[in-house]
Design a protein around this motif. Structure first.
Motif, PDB file in Angstrom:
ATOM      1  N   LEU A 225     -30.030  19.793 -10.464  1.00 57.70           N
ATOM      2  CA  LEU A 225     -31.492  19.868 -10.554  1.00 57.70           C
ATOM      3  C   LEU A 225     -31.912  20.881 -11.607  1.00 57.70           C
ATOM      4  O   LEU A 225     -31.374  21.993 -11.665  1.00 57.70           O
ATOM      5  N   TRP A 226     -32.915  20.514 -12.406  1.00 53.57           N
ATOM      6  CA  TRP A 226     -33.425  21.400 -13.454  1.00 53.57           C
ATOM      7  C   TRP A 226     -34.875  21.792 -13.214  1.00 53.57           C
ATOM      8  O   TRP A 226     -35.662  21.012 -12.681  1.00 53.57           O
ATOM      9  N   HIS A 227     -35.190  23.032 -13.661  1.00 55.37           N
ATOM     10  CA  HIS A 227     -36.581  23.454 -13.744  1.00 55.37           C
ATOM     11  C   HIS A 227     -37.203  22.862 -15.002  1.00 55.37           C
ATOM     12  O   HIS A 227     -36.492  22.379 -15.884  1.00 55.37           O
ATOM     13  N   ALA A 228     -38.502  22.954 -15.124  1.00 53.56           N
ATOM     14  CA  ALA A 228     -39.189  22.560 -16.353  1.00 53.56           C
ATOM     15  C   ALA A 228     -38.657  23.427 -17.498  1.00 53.56           C
ATOM     16  O   ALA A 228     -38.449  24.626 -17.345  1.00 53.56           O
ATOM     17  N   GLY A 229     -38.430  22.814 -18.647  1.00 53.77           N
ATOM     18  CA  GLY A 229     -37.899  23.544 -19.788  1.00 53.77           C
ATOM     19  C   GLY A 229     -36.391  23.447 -19.904  1.00 53.77           C
ATOM     20  O   GLY A 229     -35.816  23.809 -20.930  1.00 53.77           O
TER      21      GLY A 229
ATOM     22  N   GLU B 267     -38.478  32.943 -17.547  1.00 53.54           N
ATOM     23  CA  GLU B 267     -38.509  31.746 -18.378  1.00 53.54           C
ATOM     24  C   GLU B 267     -38.019  32.055 -19.791  1.00 53.54           C
ATOM     25  O   GLU B 267     -37.262  31.278 -20.379  1.00 53.54           O
ATOM     26  N   GLN B 268     -38.427  33.204 -20.314  1.00 53.83           N
ATOM     27  CA  GLN B 268     -37.967  33.609 -21.648  1.00 53.83           C
ATOM     28  C   GLN B 268     -36.463  33.846 -21.640  1.00 53.83           C
ATOM     29  O   GLN B 268     -35.739  33.426 -22.549  1.00 53.83           O
ATOM     30  N   ALA B 269     -35.981  34.522 -20.609  1.00 54.32           N
ATOM     31  CA  ALA B 269     -34.562  34.846 -20.511  1.00 54.32           C
ATOM     32  C   ALA B 269     -33.723  33.578 -20.420  1.00 54.32           C
ATOM     33  O   ALA B 269     -32.646  33.496 -21.025  1.00 54.32           O
ATOM     34  N   ASP B 270     -34.190  32.570 -19.676  1.00 47.55           N
ATOM     35  CA  ASP B 270     -33.453  31.313 -19.548  1.00 47.55           C
ATOM     36  C   ASP B 270     -33.153  30.721 -20.927  1.00 47.55           C
ATOM     37  O   ASP B 270     -32.027  30.294 -21.210  1.00 47.55           O
TER      38      ASP B 270
ATOM     39  N   LEU C 200     -35.007  41.924 -22.043  1.00 49.81           N
ATOM     40  CA  LEU C 200     -35.668  41.173 -20.976  1.00 49.81           C
ATOM     41  C   LEU C 200     -35.086  41.538 -19.618  1.00 49.81           C
ATOM     42  O   LEU C 200     -35.816  41.711 -18.635  1.00 49.81           O
ATOM     43  N   VAL C 201     -33.760  41.669 -19.556  1.00 49.08           N
ATOM     44  CA  VAL C 201     -33.096  42.051 -18.303  1.00 49.08           C
ATOM     45  C   VAL C 201     -33.567  43.431 -17.855  1.00 49.08           C
ATOM     46  O   VAL C 201     -33.820  43.662 -16.665  1.00 49.08           O
TER      47      VAL C 201
END
Length: 320
Positions: free
Chosen positions: A277-281, A44-47, A174-175
């Protein structure tokens, strides 16, 4: 002899002190569940970080291209002005050197009409050249103003990119953490940059069919942040390329794609194959393939693949 500790016991005690601490005193390794939970947070942070960097990079590339185009046009016009200026200098020099002869020839011409015609022609030539030069100088002044404006945009975009290099370093870190965790739980998939993908056989038609056929041919290729193919992809890079194959031009990042589709949103209970389609955030985007399936480029250590709609956990959709 009382009071003396045998040498063997002393030796064993010394060895024990040198041995690594184990058991309850050691830091326990995370369980698979803990590792997966941490991995989810890292993803989520990386996104977010990656999308910000991609956006800045796109802004920089566009500004650089605009500056290069306007500068090339400016240079071309400037060269034309130099040619005109040189021509005028040549005319002026020639007039100065032969002016007396020409003037006398015209003034003492036995034909008054020829004399007047000749003088008018010289005057028109001079005025025409000057008019052309003035026009071009005016055009150059405007063009230079435009070029300076574009240069300002380029410089500003470069600053933005430089500022976000810090965030890119964060993304790299992060990776690294994602990769280490995935390897620890045996879930790291390096993918195959030459994967032949799969054949789409779902319900899509028209442009959506072309987009999904493209996306399915990428199945098995690795996720890599910032990647736009052909050997690896990030989520929005895959979506952009797939729908480009379907004849629709989308912005580069997932946030920009969501904004682009502001008037094209569809409810999740009315999805059609090809919808985004999107995830939350909004940091992650994929393509609905129909029949309750989604094709997407997930995250570091994974590959382009098809998952169920339930696994994907969508929160919003757009129809290109």
């Amino acid at each position: 002899m009382r009071g003396r500790v045998p040498a063997v016991v002393v030796g064993l005690a010394a060895v024990a002190l040198l041995l690594p601490i184990t058991g309850a005193q050691a830091d326990p390794k995370p369980t698979v569940a803990q590792a997966k939970a941490k991995l989810k947070k890292l993803n989520e942070q990386a996104d977010k970080v990656v999308d910000q960097y991609n956006a800045a990079n796109e802004k920089w590339k566009k500004a650089k291209k605009q500056y290069a185009e306007i500068n090339a046009s400016y240079t071309k016009k400037a060269e034309r002005v130099d040619v005109l200026r040189e021509s005028l200098v040549t005319v002026a020099t020639s007039t100065y050197q032969t002016g007396d002869i020409v003037s006398m020839g015209l003034l003492y011409s036995p034909n008054p009409e020829s004399m007047l015609s000749g003088l008018a022609a010289l005057d028109q030539l001079s005025q025409g050249r000057a008019r052309q030069l003035n026009e071009y100088q005016g055009a150059i002044a405007d063009l230079k103003k435009q070029r300076d404006q574009k240069k300002g945009v380029y410089v500003e975009a470069t600053k933005v990119k430089a500022d976000l290099l810090k965030e890119k370093k964060q993304a790299d870190q992060l990776v690294k953490e994602q990769t280490e965790l995935l390897r620890r739980i045996g879930a790291y998939n390096p993918g195959n940059t030459n994967s032949a993908g799969a054949v789409y056989s779902g319900p899509a038609s028209g442009n959506a069919l072309a987009a999904l056929q493209f996306a399915y041919r990428q199945i098995g290729k690795p996720y890599r942040y910032g990647a736009t193919g052909p050997g690896s992809w990030d989520c929005s890079g895959l979506v952009q390329a797939a729908w480009s194959a379907g004849g629709v031009s989308l912005p580069r990042t997932s946030y920009e794609q969501w904004a682009w589709g502001a008037s094209r949103k569809v409810p999740l209970n009315a999805l059609q194959a090809g919808d985004l389609l999107w995830h939350a955030g909004l940091g992650h985007v994929g393509i609905y393939a129909g029949n309750g399936k989604v094709v997407h480029a997930p995250q570091t250590g994974d590959v382009v693949k098809v998952v169920t709609l339930a696994q994907y956990n969508a929160m919003g959709a757009v129809r290109p």
